[in-house]
Structure formats: C-alpha cells, structure tokens
Motif scaffolding. Structure first.
Motif, mmCIF file in Angstrom:
data_model
loop_
_atom_site.group_PDB
_atom_site.id
_atom_site.type_symbol
_atom_site.label_atom_id
_atom_site.label_comp_id
_atom_site.label_asym_id
_atom_site.label_seq_id
_atom_site.Cartn_x
_atom_site.Cartn_y
_atom_site.Cartn_z
ATOM 1 N N LEU A 452 28.870 65.020 74.638
ATOM 2 C CA LEU A 452 29.701 65.229 75.835
ATOM 3 C C LEU A 452 30.659 64.054 76.068
ATOM 4 C CD1 LEU A 452 27.261 66.917 78.372
ATOM 5 C CD2 LEU A 452 28.487 67.882 76.468
ATOM 6 N N GLU A 453 30.244 62.851 75.638
ATOM 7 C CA GLU A 453 31.136 61.693 75.807
ATOM 8 C C GLU A 453 32.186 61.642 74.697
ATOM 9 O OE1 GLU A 453 27.224 60.159 76.050
ATOM 10 O OE2 GLU A 453 27.800 61.854 77.309
ATOM 11 N N GLN A 454 31.762 62.037 73.482
ATOM 12 C CA GLN A 454 32.630 61.864 72.312
ATOM 13 C C GLN A 454 33.746 62.904 72.245
ATOM 14 O OE1 GLN A 454 32.072 58.813 71.276
ATOM 15 N NE2 GLN A 454 31.844 59.309 69.111
ATOM 16 N N ILE A 455 33.482 64.103 72.783
ATOM 17 C CA ILE A 455 34.446 65.200 72.594
ATOM 18 C C ILE A 455 34.996 65.640 73.951
ATOM 19 C CG2 ILE A 455 34.749 67.556 71.734
ATOM 20 C CD1 ILE A 455 32.543 66.983 69.735
ATOM 21 N N LYS A 456 36.288 65.750 74.033
ATOM 22 C CA LYS A 456 36.926 66.180 75.292
ATOM 23 C C LYS A 456 37.429 67.614 75.151
ATOM 24 C CE LYS A 456 36.530 62.107 77.266
ATOM 25 N NZ LYS A 456 35.127 61.967 76.887
ATOM 26 N N THR A 457 37.387 68.363 76.251
ATOM 27 C CA THR A 457 37.899 69.739 76.252
ATOM 28 C C THR A 457 39.347 69.752 75.753
ATOM 29 O OG1 THR A 457 36.436 70.484 78.013
ATOM 30 C CG2 THR A 457 38.511 71.689 77.762
ATOM 31 N N GLY A 458 39.638 70.741 74.884
ATOM 32 C CA GLY A 458 41.003 70.876 74.361
ATOM 33 C C GLY A 458 41.217 70.194 73.021
ATOM 34 N N THR A 459 40.268 69.317 72.613
ATOM 35 C CA THR A 459 40.410 68.626 71.312
ATOM 36 C C THR A 459 40.189 69.610 70.172
ATOM 37 O OG1 THR A 459 39.328 66.733 72.371
ATOM 38 C CG2 THR A 459 39.620 66.623 69.983
ATOM 39 N N PRO A 460 41.121 69.691 69.191
ATOM 40 C CA PRO A 460 40.867 70.559 68.024
ATOM 41 C C PRO A 460 39.823 69.900 67.108
ATOM 42 C CG PRO A 460 43.178 69.818 68.124
ATOM 43 C CD PRO A 460 42.415 69.018 69.121
ATOM 44 N N ILE A 461 38.777 70.648 66.745
ATOM 45 C CA ILE A 461 37.721 70.097 65.884
ATOM 46 C C ILE A 461 37.258 71.135 64.857
ATOM 47 C CG2 ILE A 461 36.791 68.334 67.456
ATOM 48 C CD1 ILE A 461 34.718 70.330 68.426
ATOM 49 N N THR A 462 36.652 70.627 63.779
ATOM 50 C CA THR A 462 36.070 71.490 62.742
ATOM 51 C C THR A 462 34.587 71.154 62.621
ATOM 52 O OG1 THR A 462 38.154 71.592 61.538
ATOM 53 C CG2 THR A 462 36.164 72.137 60.293
ATOM 54 N N ILE A 463 33.749 72.185 62.625
ATOM 55 C CA ILE A 463 32.300 72.012 62.539
ATOM 56 C C ILE A 463 31.876 72.441 61.142
ATOM 57 C CG2 ILE A 463 30.076 72.759 63.524
ATOM 58 C CD1 ILE A 463 32.170 71.453 65.494
ATOM 59 N N SER A 464 31.347 71.476 60.339
ATOM 60 C CA SER A 464 30.925 71.829 58.978
ATOM 61 C C SER A 464 29.415 71.718 58.833
ATOM 62 C CB SER A 464 31.607 70.913 57.956
ATOM 63 O OG SER A 464 30.991 71.122 56.691
ATOM 64 N N CYS A 465 28.787 72.855 58.529
ATOM 65 C CA CYS A 465 27.348 72.882 58.238
ATOM 66 C C CYS A 465 27.141 73.141 56.747
ATOM 67 C CB CYS A 465 26.668 73.967 59.060
ATOM 68 S SG CYS A 465 26.802 73.683 60.820
ATOM 69 N N ALA A 466 28.207 72.920 55.952
ATOM 70 C CA ALA A 466 28.167 73.280 54.529
ATOM 71 C C ALA A 466 27.936 72.066 53.642
ATOM 72 C CB ALA A 466 29.486 73.953 54.142
ATOM 73 N N GLU A 467 27.476 70.945 54.240
ATOM 74 C CA GLU A 467 27.305 69.718 53.441
ATOM 75 C C GLU A 467 25.868 69.226 53.473
ATOM 76 O OE1 GLU A 467 30.983 67.088 54.288
ATOM 77 O OE2 GLU A 467 30.946 68.589 55.872
ATOM 78 N N GLY A 468 24.918 70.163 53.602
ATOM 79 C CA GLY A 468 23.518 69.745 53.640
ATOM 80 C C GLY A 468 22.960 69.798 55.051
ATOM 81 N N GLU A 469 21.839 69.110 55.274
ATOM 82 C CA GLU A 469 21.153 69.201 56.567
ATOM 83 C C GLU A 469 21.895 68.525 57.691
ATOM 84 O OE1 GLU A 469 17.080 68.018 56.612
ATOM 85 O OE2 GLU A 469 16.601 69.252 54.888
ATOM 86 N N THR A 470 22.748 67.547 57.342
ATOM 87 C CA THR A 470 23.518 66.872 58.381
ATOM 88 C C THR A 470 24.802 67.648 58.605
ATOM 89 O OG1 THR A 470 22.585 64.749 57.769
ATOM 90 C CG2 THR A 470 24.643 64.701 59.006
ATOM 91 N N GLY A 471 25.043 68.018 59.858
ATOM 92 C CA GLY A 471 26.282 68.716 60.201
ATOM 93 C C GLY A 471 27.312 67.698 60.660
ATOM 94 N N ASN A 472 28.567 67.861 60.247
ATOM 95 C CA ASN A 472 29.630 66.928 60.624
ATOM 96 C C ASN A 472 30.650 67.598 61.536
ATOM 97 O OD1 ASN A 472 28.783 64.656 59.054
ATOM 98 N ND2 ASN A 472 29.440 65.759 57.223
ATOM 99 N N VAL A 473 31.037 66.898 62.616
ATOM 100 C CA VAL A 473 32.132 67.356 63.475
ATOM 101 C C VAL A 473 33.356 66.529 63.081
ATOM 102 C CG1 VAL A 473 32.976 67.616 65.839
ATOM 103 C CG2 VAL A 473 30.522 67.826 65.366
ATOM 104 N N TYR A 474 34.370 67.216 62.499
ATOM 105 C CA TYR A 474 35.581 66.519 62.043
ATOM 106 C C TYR A 474 36.705 66.662 63.063
ATOM 107 C CZ TYR A 474 33.543 66.290 57.320
ATOM 108 O OH TYR A 474 32.741 66.029 56.240
ATOM 109 N N GLU A 475 37.559 65.671 63.087
ATOM 110 C CA GLU A 475 38.749 65.704 63.937
ATOM 111 C C GLU A 475 39.737 66.717 63.354
ATOM 112 O OE1 GLU A 475 40.432 61.820 65.907
ATOM 113 O OE2 GLU A 475 41.233 62.017 63.885
ATOM 114 N N GLY A 476 40.350 67.531 64.223
ATOM 115 C CA GLY A 476 41.406 68.441 63.776
ATOM 116 C C GLY A 476 40.871 69.743 63.189
ATOM 117 N N ILE A 477 41.788 70.676 62.951
ATOM 118 C CA ILE A 477 41.426 71.973 62.356
ATOM 119 C C ILE A 477 41.630 71.848 60.847
ATOM 120 C CG2 ILE A 477 41.921 74.455 62.329
ATOM 121 C CD1 ILE A 477 41.176 73.762 65.127
ATOM 122 N N LEU A 478 40.541 71.883 60.084
ATOM 123 C CA LEU A 478 40.640 71.705 58.626
ATOM 124 C C LEU A 478 40.529 73.058 57.914
ATOM 125 C CD1 LEU A 478 38.231 68.615 58.223
ATOM 126 C CD2 LEU A 478 40.693 68.600 58.629
ATOM 127 N N GLY A 479 41.198 73.169 56.774
ATOM 128 C CA GLY A 479 41.110 74.410 55.984
ATOM 129 C C GLY A 479 39.807 74.460 55.199
#
Length: 811
Positions: A452-479
């Motif tokens: 809740l502190e790290q991410i602000k409403t309206g920020t474009p982000i990409t959620i990747s669960c395709a890299e193993g057990e750790t999920g990564n939240v990336y900045e921006g909309i990635l292809g």
C-alpha cells in the motif's frame, strides 16, 4: 428409526451422501471418521444435530409465522432494511426453546464424548447449512462457529446461536443473490471435540501443488494458534512440501520449507458471561520473536500430515473412480500433542487443468522491480493500479485495473473477477485472495509486504508470476508472450532431451515439460540465493568478524546450528529440482563457483585467494580435496547424502566439474566415499564434466572412474581455441561450430560409446545453433540438456532431423 436418530447422527453413521441431512461439513467429517480412522488418520469425534432438528425447533415454537412477518418483502440491497429485519429474524430463532427430548439427546451425546475423551474435553460447535433443493450449494463461511464450549448450558446456548446465524445479514444476502428461499435453507450443527490449536498450531494443506498442479507433492501451510489467520490470509504462514512417492516408500523427510513471519496468533482472549453461560471470544495477539524464528510444527509433524493427506486423497479418489486432489484443514492440539484433520473438500482449480496443452508465459522485457511477494499461478497481467484499503471504496474499481490491498474477503469477489491482476500485502498461498485468484485464472502476488505504501493508485504496473515462486511487480506496462503447445501432438525423439535447471522455485512449474530428466542441476543458485554463506565460514566461525557471525546466526535461526541450515537448505533445494522429474534422472553438479564468485558469499573474503584468471584457477575438482575447501566439500556431500538417503530422491546422480587429471578424479571419488557417497553404493552414479581437452585425450582412463560424461561446450570451446569468453576483445572468436571444437566433441562421444558410458551435452550450442543439434544427433549422442525455454523448439527440430536421417538410411 428412533426419534433422536432423526435429530442426532454420530460421525460414524454419516457419509458423503448425507449432505442434505447434515450439510457438507458434517458429511465430510463423517465420511473420514468412518473410513479413515482405522487407517491412522485422526479425526476429532462428534455428532451432527441434523437439519430435521432445526425444522423441529422452529415448528415446536411456532416460529415460521413470525419469521415470515419479519422477512417477507425484504429489499436486501437496502442495508438499513436488511439490518433491521435480520436482527428481528435472529431474535425469533434465538428466542426459541429447545424441545425437552432434543435437549436430552444433545446433552446425552455430549456425555458420551466425555466418556471417549475425558471430563475436561471442550467442544467446537459449528454451523453446517443445507438447502433442500440443492445439496451442491456451498454456504462456506456464512454462519457462526463457537469454540471451547465446556458446559451443558453453554452447549445449548451455542446451538441456538448457530441456528440464529442462519439469518445473519451476510447469509440473508447470499441466499438472495443465489436464488435460495430463506425459509428452505435449514441449518445442521456440528458438535465435536475441540482441537486446542489455540495453544498449538493449525493450517491448511493440499494434496498437490496449488500453483502448478504438480501432483507428486503435499503442500502444507501452518501458523501458531487457531486456523482463521491462515485461511483469511492475515499473516504470512510457514510452508512445507513433502514428496509423495518418497513418503510412500517409507522415507520421512521434508522436501522443502519456508519460514513465515507469523506476526500474530489467534487465541481465546475474552469470555462473555451471560448468566451462567461462558462463551469464548477469539482475538489476535503478537507472536514473540522466538515464535517467529522457529517453525510452528516439527518435521515429524509435517510427515504425519502428509501421510494423512495422501490417505484422504486416496479415499476420495477411489470413491470417485478418478484422481481427486483434496483441500484440507488441520489442527495440532496443544494439550494432547496430536494432529487432527478438521475439514476436507475437493480442490477445485489445479485439478481441473487440461493436461495436454502447456501454456508458458514469458516477459519480453523487464523494468525496475517495485515489490516482491509469493506468486499465485504462473501467468502475467498488467494495468493501472487501484489501491483499496477499505471495502467501502470497492465501487471505485474499474475493470482491467490491478487491485492492490492488504487482504481480501469473500465480499470482494465481484470486483476481483474484473481485475487484470491482484496484489496483497499480507497472506500466504492458501489465503482467500490466492484461492479466488487461482479459481479466476488471474495472476496474483500475496504477502508483498508494504504494497500500500509502495504503489499509488493510477500507477501502470505489470504483475509477473511466470518467474518461479517469487512474484515480481514491475514498473510500467510490459509486453509478454504466451506460448501454447499441445503436448499430445509432440513426438518423443530417440536422443534424450533433458533440461538445465538451477532455481528450485521454478521446478514444479516446469515439471510438465516433456523432458527425459534434468541433465544439469546447478548448486550455485541455491547457495547464492538461499544460503548466502561461504561453506568454510560455517566450518571456521572463529575466523570471521562479529558482524558476519551475527548475519549467519540470523539466517540460520530456525535450524539447530549454521551447518544444519546449510545442509538442509542445500538438500531441500536440490531435492525440489529432482522431485520435478522423479523417477527420471537428475544430474546434480557439485559446486562450480570460481574463487572470485565464492569471495562474494558471506565470510568468503576470509577463505578465497585473489586470482588473476579465476576461470582456469582454483575451481571445480581441484578444490574438493584441497585443505582450503575440503571441509566445505564435506558439507556439500552431507547435503547430497541427505537428498538420496533421507528425502529419498535416489534419481539424483552426482557430477564433478572441471576435473583436470585422472589423479584428481581419483582423489575426489575417495573424498566422496569418505563422506558416505561411494560410487555404486545404493545405485549412486557419478558423472564427470568433459570440458577440458585432457578429458577428451584421456577419455578411456576417465571412463574407468566415472559412469558418464557431460560435455560442457562453453568451457571446452574456450580451452580448445584458447579464447577467454569473458574478454570483450577476443570473444568474437568464441564459437562452438569451429571444426576443432566439433572434432573434440566427436572424440568425446565416440570415447564414451567405446567404454559403454553415457554421453550428454549441457551447453548452449544445440539451442543457439540448429546445425549443432543436427551434428550431435548424427554422432549418436545419448542426451542433450537445454535451458527450459529452448526445450520445445529444439525437441521439434531434433524430431525432424531424426526423421530425415532414418529416411536417408532407408534410401
């Protein structure tokens, strides 16, 4: 049938077909108590007060008419109206007197439970709703539960409170939303031995891996205290995996574990005294530092639970006639020390996956990582963030946004359905957010700390669960790409296709790839990412500074001592990789760090020399029997012995890297034997990397020592051409397709065949250069080990090559 038999049914008289009479919870407990108690699964005994009894109480008190008066014409979406009428309905039901014969039957049954468990037994009293026209309906979590009930009056009062909870505001709304008649949903009540997990531990377990559908493991989550926190996702629980095939062969060990922070535990915090009746209230208290730093149950407990899970799954699968993975709740009683199953239902997501189509999600690019947490599923999603920290703001959510919150509850589901992805700051893989996301097929990251502190409403982000057990939240909309392969249409080449893998977190999601095993499992990733400590620093803590010693103590807090931490962590990482392909072979290479890489580990600077050219310096086999590393190698061997002999993954073969001379090979094998890893004992095979020209020149001598050769095409190219592949100036000359390198590979394969030894190749060459893959097939190499992303394309290519060669032979 006696009158009381209509109203009271003991677990031993109930089975899964009795849902209409007693609801799903009771029917499931009865099914297990009746069929699995003899097999050693502990189910707390108890009885159901049936749905018939609910009807009897209301008729006896002539309550139907007043209930109609209270509820007819209700508008459930008018919150004030709903609250006022719900309160009236509950008061009518709670005001009913329990008929004398029913009261006597309930209290007599309670007395029988005391005979079984002793006078001091307390009870759990839980609602179990049934709808006469739809036994399939799930009323999970809609009604009340009362715990630690310990007197006749409190039991009767809790029974009435459960009946009244048929008309909680939420329950009324649920019935309206799902088209049920308020008056035709009857309530059965479970009365059972209370498992005192408030002073023990509890959690959830599944008889498969929930993220990947991998069937060979039991997945257990646990925490201290009552189970609500694990189910709701308000804490980060401990997690454990157990390998089913090994357990069934009699091995008793944890495959893999994760220490959760377990910040809170739910206990009984308060007692409500109404007249002479005591009702317990539950609440969360902070856990102590010591409680957070150790696992909530022992390894022995973990294996008992896994054994229960397999028996429950087998029972339901046999009944259904097909594979039926289960979702179970367990509890450990702090008084009698025993483990119990308190609930079981079929798992609904991973088990529905279609086996033949393999979907692989891959990011096309990466950016700054904003947050990490536990990945749910193996997909990728992107959109603008919407932070919601209060259910009142759910109406702000727009479809296609990424939902960011602390936790979610069942009321949030309509919004979750429209999200591109979900991020929560709390919870483990079995919490509400994770379960719903999995059912909806939406990527989610749970337990992501300060989301809740790290991410602000309206920020474009990409959620990747395709890299193993750790999920990564990336900045921006990635292809990203989605690769779909119908495995039923893919043939199986004669040349064995294996894969290279170093990251245990990816093992289960790659288990569905059509490979013949793992040709190269590297230890370095596990040592770097999970252990972080130089092995010699564990053998000689006296050589370290205080700050380093403290860091090592913090990492190993949940273990007996730092060496126990090293051995178990390395063993469990390797075992997880081997489990993904069991019983196919998994070739594990002993550590192959160079001195400059070893130096970056905790304490490493005190033990490593500074070398000008580490690539051909103190690495591989030369270290293992050398006084400067022999004690570190002993720890690696202890871990591999644990993988094979305690965890039971006998499909593991070991491989020695960078073995310069035959004499060095003899020394290493002698050192391994002295650590309990003797080639040929318990079927242990030891391979050697073939990556130095001397390995090829003296292949007949090396073949007397080792069971197989794995050609490391990168180092073999480097040392044949005399090119440092790390040097930018001459790296353009580095090419495995050079005629001299190809000649070396040919001599190696022929030499292995001549000595009846396995030959494989585990470098990049066949995936980078299609013509190298053809050359290797023509030589008749036994196997090629590829990076996971190259497996499918190279398999297709090799099938085509083999087809062409066989046509040529025929013509």
């Amino acid at each position: 049938m006696t009158h009381s038999h209509i109203h009271i049914r003991w677990f031993k008289e109930l089975g899964i077909h009795d849902v209409p009479l007693v609801g799903g919870k009771n029917a499931s407990l009865g099914e297990m108590y009746q069929n699995l108690t003899a097999a050693g699964v502990r189910i707390p005994n108890g009885f159901a007060v049936t749905a018939e009894a609910y009807r009897y109480v209301l008729e006896h008190n002539k309550a139907w008419q007043p209930l109609h008066a209270a509820l007819d014409g209700l508008d459930p979406d008018n919150i004030k109206d709903l609250q006022a009428r719900g309160e009236k309905a509950r008061a009518i039901v709670y005001g009913c007197a329990v008929p004398e014969d029913l009261k006597a039957a309930i209290l007599q049954s309670y007395a029988q439970l005391k005979q079984q468990y002793g006078e001091n037994i307390s009870l759990a009293v839980r609602s179990s709703a049934t709808a006469e026209d739809s036994p399939e309906a799930s009323f999970a979590g809609q009604n009340d539960t009362y715990l630690n009930i310990a007197s006749d009056d409190a039991l009767l009062d809790a029974y009435k409170r459960c009946l009244a909870s048929n008309f909680t505001d939420r329950s009324i709304h649920y019935k309206f939303d799902n088209g049920f008649d308020y008056y035709k949903v009857y309530l059965s009540v479970v009365v059972m031995k209370m498992v005192r997990s408030d002073i023990g531990a509890s959690g959830v377990m599944f008889s498969l891996d929930t993220e990947t559908g991998f069937r060979d493991v039991v997945f257990i989550n646990g925490a201290l205290g009552l189970g609500e926190n694990v189910v709701q996702g308000t804490i980060d629980p401990d997690s454990f995996y157990v390998h089913k095939p090994s357990l069934l062969q009699g091995y008793r060990a944890v495959l893999k574990r994760g220490l959760g922070s377990k910040a809170k535990k739910m206990i009984f915090t308060d007692t409500l005294n109404t007249g002479n009746i005591a009702l317990e209230y539950t609440g969360n208290v902070e856990t102590s530092r010591e409680e957070r730093g150790r696992f909530c149950i022992s390894d022995a407990d973990v294996t008992v639970l896994a054994d229960y899970a397999i028996k429950v799954e087998n029972h339901y699968s046999d009944k259904a006639g097909f594979y039926k993975p289960m979702d179970m709740e367990w509890a450990k009683d702090g008084i009698d020390g025993q483990l119990y199953i308190v609930q079981a239902r079929p798992e609904t997501v991973a088990s529905q996956k279609q086996g033949s189509v393999l979907e692989i999600y891959q990011l096309k690019q990466k950016s700054k990582v904003l947050l990490r947490g536990k990945a749910v599923g193996t997909r990728i999603g992107a959109g603008k963030a919407r932070v919601i920290n209060d259910a009142r703001h759910l109406s702000d959510f727009q479809p296609g946004e990424v939902l960011v919150s602390d936790t979610t509850t069942p009321d949030w589901e309509p919004v979750m359905k429209t999200a591109a992805a979900i991020v929560t700051s709390q919870g483990g893989r079995t919490c509400h957010s994770a379960i719903v996301a999995r059912e909806l097929g939406i990527p989610a990251i749970v337990g992501a700390g300060n989301a809740l502190e790290q991410i602000k409403t309206g920020t474009p982000i990409t959620i990747s669960c395709a890299e193993g057990e750790t999920g990564n939240v990336y900045e921006g909309i990635l292809g990203f790409d989605i690769q779909q392969t119908d495995l039923s249409q893919l043939g199986h080449p004669r040349t064995k296709i294996m894969m290279n893998l170093g990251n245990p977190d990816q093992a289960f999601s790659l288990a569905s790839l059509p490979v013949d095993g793992i040709g190269l499992a590297r230890m370095e990733f596990i040592i770097n990412e999970y252990i972080k400590v130089h092995p010699m620093a564990l053998a000689h803590p006296e050589k370290l500074d205080d700050a380093t010693r403290e860091k090592i103590a913090a990492l190993s807090t949940a273990y007996d001592d730092p060496t126990d931490f090293f051995v178990k962590t390395l063993a469990e990482g390797v075992a997880t990789i081997a489990a993904a392909v069991y019983p196919k072979p998994c070739v594990v290479r002993m550590s192959d760090f160079k001195s400059n890489e070893y130096a970056t580990l905790l304490g490493g600077k005190y033990f490593e020399p500074e070398e000008d050219n580490p690539m051909i310096g103190f690495r591989g086999a030369s270290r293992y029997a050398h006084p400067a590393y022999a004690e570190g190698f002993a720890l690696e061997c202890a871990a591999m012995k644990r993988v094979r002999e305690e965890i039971g993954l006998t499909n593991v073969k070991l491989m020695i890297p960078f073995c310069r001379t035959v004499k060095e090979g003899e020394k290493v094998l002698a050192a391994m034997a002295s650590h309990g890893l003797k080639r040929g004992e318990n079927g242990l095979e030891v391979y050697v990397m073939c990556e130095i020209p001397n390995n090829v020149i003296l292949i007949d001598a090396f073949a007397k020592l080792f069971d197989g050769f794995s050609i490391g095409s990168n180092d073999l190219t480097q040392l044949t051409l005399g090119v440092d592949r790390d040097s930018e100036i001459v790296a353009f000359d580095f090419d495995e397709r050079d005629p001299g390198v190809k000649q070396m590979i040919r001599l190696a394969v022929e030499g292995a065949k001549r000595n009846d030894r396995h030959s494989g190749l585990c470098g990049q060459a066949p995936s980078d250069y299609p013509e190298m893959a053809e050359y290797l097939v023509e030589l008749g190499i036994d196997s090629m080990s590829l990076n996971p992303d190259a497996v499918l394309a190279t398999t297709r290519h090799i099938l085509a090559v083999e087809e062409r060669l066989s046509r040529n032979r025929k013509s």
